[in-house]
Design a protein around this motif. Structure first.
Motif, mmCIF file in Angstrom:
data_model
loop_
_atom_site.group_PDB
_atom_site.id
_atom_site.type_symbol
_atom_site.label_atom_id
_atom_site.label_comp_id
_atom_site.label_asym_id
_atom_site.label_seq_id
_atom_site.Cartn_x
_atom_site.Cartn_y
_atom_site.Cartn_z
ATOM 1 N N ASP A 298 50.745 29.080 10.642
ATOM 2 C CA ASP A 298 50.209 29.719 9.428
ATOM 3 C C ASP A 298 48.708 29.480 9.273
ATOM 4 O OD1 ASP A 298 52.692 30.686 8.774
ATOM 5 O OD2 ASP A 298 52.951 29.464 6.961
ATOM 6 N N LYS A 299 48.275 28.246 9.468
ATOM 7 C CA LYS A 299 46.873 27.902 9.215
ATOM 8 C C LYS A 299 45.935 28.658 10.144
ATOM 9 C CE LYS A 299 43.681 23.992 8.812
ATOM 10 N NZ LYS A 299 43.531 22.516 8.867
ATOM 11 N N THR A 300 46.186 28.602 11.435
ATOM 12 C CA THR A 300 45.291 29.290 12.367
ATOM 13 C C THR A 300 45.420 30.798 12.229
ATOM 14 O OG1 THR A 300 46.936 29.180 14.164
ATOM 15 C CG2 THR A 300 45.289 27.403 14.043
ATOM 16 N N GLY A 378 36.387 29.886 -3.816
ATOM 17 C CA GLY A 378 37.821 30.099 -3.866
ATOM 18 C C GLY A 378 38.486 30.214 -2.507
ATOM 19 N N ALA A 379 37.844 29.709 -1.464
ATOM 20 C CA ALA A 379 38.396 29.854 -0.110
ATOM 21 C C ALA A 379 39.785 29.231 0.005
ATOM 22 C CB ALA A 379 37.448 29.238 0.920
ATOM 23 N N HIS A 380 39.978 28.075 -0.622
ATOM 24 C CA HIS A 380 41.271 27.394 -0.539
ATOM 25 C C HIS A 380 42.377 28.256 -1.135
ATOM 26 C CE1 HIS A 380 44.337 24.295 -0.679
ATOM 27 N NE2 HIS A 380 44.436 24.450 -1.989
ATOM 28 N N LEU A 381 42.103 28.840 -2.303
ATOM 29 C CA LEU A 381 43.102 29.678 -2.963
ATOM 30 C C LEU A 381 43.363 30.942 -2.143
ATOM 31 C CD1 LEU A 381 44.952 30.394 -5.301
ATOM 32 C CD2 LEU A 381 42.950 31.267 -6.546
ATOM 33 N N ALA A 382 42.302 31.557 -1.613
ATOM 34 C CA ALA A 382 42.477 32.774 -0.804
ATOM 35 C C ALA A 382 43.342 32.497 0.420
ATOM 36 C CB ALA A 382 41.116 33.312 -0.377
ATOM 37 N N ARG A 383 43.086 31.375 1.080
ATOM 38 C CA ARG A 383 43.905 31.015 2.251
ATOM 39 C C ARG A 383 45.372 30.872 1.866
ATOM 40 N NH1 ARG A 383 39.024 27.261 3.650
ATOM 41 N NH2 ARG A 383 38.224 28.187 5.601
ATOM 42 N N ARG A 384 45.613 30.245 0.729
ATOM 43 C CA ARG A 384 46.986 30.045 0.273
ATOM 44 C C ARG A 384 47.661 31.381 -0.017
ATOM 45 N NH1 ARG A 384 51.611 27.181 0.418
ATOM 46 N NH2 ARG A 384 52.702 27.178 -1.587
ATOM 47 N N GLU A 385 46.952 32.270 -0.717
ATOM 48 C CA GLU A 385 47.531 33.581 -1.037
ATOM 49 C C GLU A 385 47.889 34.342 0.233
ATOM 50 O OE1 GLU A 385 45.735 36.020 -4.262
ATOM 51 O OE2 GLU A 385 44.281 34.395 -4.342
#
Length: 428
Positions: A298-300, A378-385
């Motif tokens: 998921d992360k990559t 908001g990069a962290h939130l965008a990645r999560r979404e």
């Protein structure tokens, strides 16, 4: 797109990055141009687009190499944002700040507002928002299936999947009532339209349409801010109106501008990462199958989607003095457009840059901006979404397939899709 008869490559003399028609070319055509610009004209100069009501400016340099973009982003004192970061043309200072918020500010004002805003993004607030993403995605995808079932299996990826998810996340986070959300969507679409004639019919009134959309959004936030001062709740608007740093609070106008920024950076960009990502996976079914079968990537996978789609095409910087960057001489007042999509395919940084590889690591993309004070808050939130959306897509809509050509936004600023037809194959 014209090609050189001898080489079969794009004819750089015929390329105009200010022409909106260039931005509806297929991605492979645009990236072939960027490949040549990086290699042959890394600081190519272009005339500014003409917009009714604004004076024609002196032109700009197109920054297409990763190293040049990184160098400029990392020197905010030399390459400022306060002259305009989201507009090629110079616009009045109050409008520039109104539509750009922190993105179009320099220190010390930028640092002051970012400190206040950052303090509101507490771990508790972020965790609450992140925890809500899964429920929002599940609801949106369930509704998308119902839409398809009522329409012979057909749906639109943008309207039924990609647009509602980040809109609901941002509006829930800010506490925007349900009755205001259609206005929020339509107004933000106008602001991010890039002047697309389908979205702004009267091309002579682009500035009026933009202004009216911004006023509408600011009006929603000013009303909410006043309500939260009287009746605080557990949302980001309450935090924004009550948080102090060194005795200072955000004004209602600053909150309104920040709301516009959230919709640009947190709504439209995530929306286009999702829609363009669905298109990319349909074009690379082996990558889709691999990701669907293996949650450990998921992360990559998210990072590669952002690199590949580069939802925001550019940001602008303006030279504050004469100088030199990586061998290029510049003068005070020169404009530079940092083309993130081009830098994200630079072979100096990325092995096989035109290969879509969801396990790519390392992946030093600039899809959330370059190094420096303007990296996406908001990069962290965008990645999560994005991660939650695709994991749930694989589980809830495994039969989703693209069923037609995308309608691309005629905008140089946002790499967006207006429509992407799809179908659910198990719906009869």
């Amino acid at each position: 797109m014209a090609v050189d008869a001898g080489s079969g490559l794009p004819d750089l003399e015929a390329v105009d990055l200010s022409d909106r028609d260039f931005w509806v070319e297929p991605p492979e055509v645009r990236h072939a141009v960027f490949d040549r610009l990086r290699a042959e004209r890394p600081f190519a100069f272009f005339a500014e687009p003409e917009i009714p009501g604004l004076p024609v400016g002196p032109g700009y340099y197109a920054v297409t190499r990763h190293a040049d973009l990184d160098a400029i982003s990392s020197q905010p004192q030399v390459f400022c944002s306060g002259k305009g970061a989201v507009s090629i043309q110079n616009i009045p200072a109050d409008l520039n700040e109104f539509y750009g918020s922190m993105i179009s500010m320099d220190d010390p004002r930028h640092a002051r507002i970012r400190r206040i805003v950052s303090k509101t993004f507490t771990p508790r607030m972020l965790e609450r928002v992140v925890d809500s993403v899964r429920g929002i995605v599940e609801d949106v995808l369930s509704e998308a299936r119902r839409t398809a079932e009522a329409n012979d299996g057909r749906l639109d990826v943008v309207a039924d999947v990609a647009a509602p998810i980040p809109l609901r996340v941002i509006c829930d986070m800010m506490g925007v009532p349900a009755d205001d959300r259609a206005l929020v969507l339509s107004a933000s679409t106008v602001i991010l339209s890039g002047g697309d004639p389908e979205l702004i019919e009267d091309q002579d009134e682009q500035l009026t349409a933009l202004f009216e959309a911004g006023i509408a959004l600011a009006g929603v936030m000013e009303r909410l801010a006043a309500e939260r001062l009287e009746r605080p709740t557990d949302d980001l608007t309450t935090a924004l109106v009550t948080t102090e740093v060194d005795g200072e609070r955000l004004t209602h106008q600053e909150i309104g501008s920040f709301f516009i920024l959230l919709l640009v950076a947190g709504n439209e960009t995530t929306r286009n990462a999702i829609s363009q990502g669905i298109l990319a996976l349909s074009e690379h079914p082996e990558q889709r199958a691999r990701w669907a079968a293996d949650p450990s990537i998921d992360k990559t996978a998210v990072e590669e989607l952002v690199r590949w789609t580069s939802p925001i095409s550019w940001m602008r910087r303006t030279a504050t003095r004469d100088g030199e960057v990586n061998g290029h001489r510049f003068a005070e007042g020169d404009k530079f457009l940092l083309f993130y999509a081009a830098a994200n395919r630079d072979p100096e940084l990325f092995a096989d840059p035109h290969v879509f590889d969801l396990t790519r690591d390392p992946n030093p993309h600039v899809g959330f901006g370059g190094h420096g004070p303007h990296f996406c808050l908001g990069a962290h939130l965008a990645r999560r979404e994005i991660a939650v959306t695709f994991r749930q897509l694989f589980e809830q809509l495994p039969d989703l397939e693209v069923a037609g050509e995308p309608a691309r936004l005629r905008s140089s600023f946002v790499n967006g899709l207006k429509r992407l037809p799809a179908r659910l194959t198990d719906v009869r």
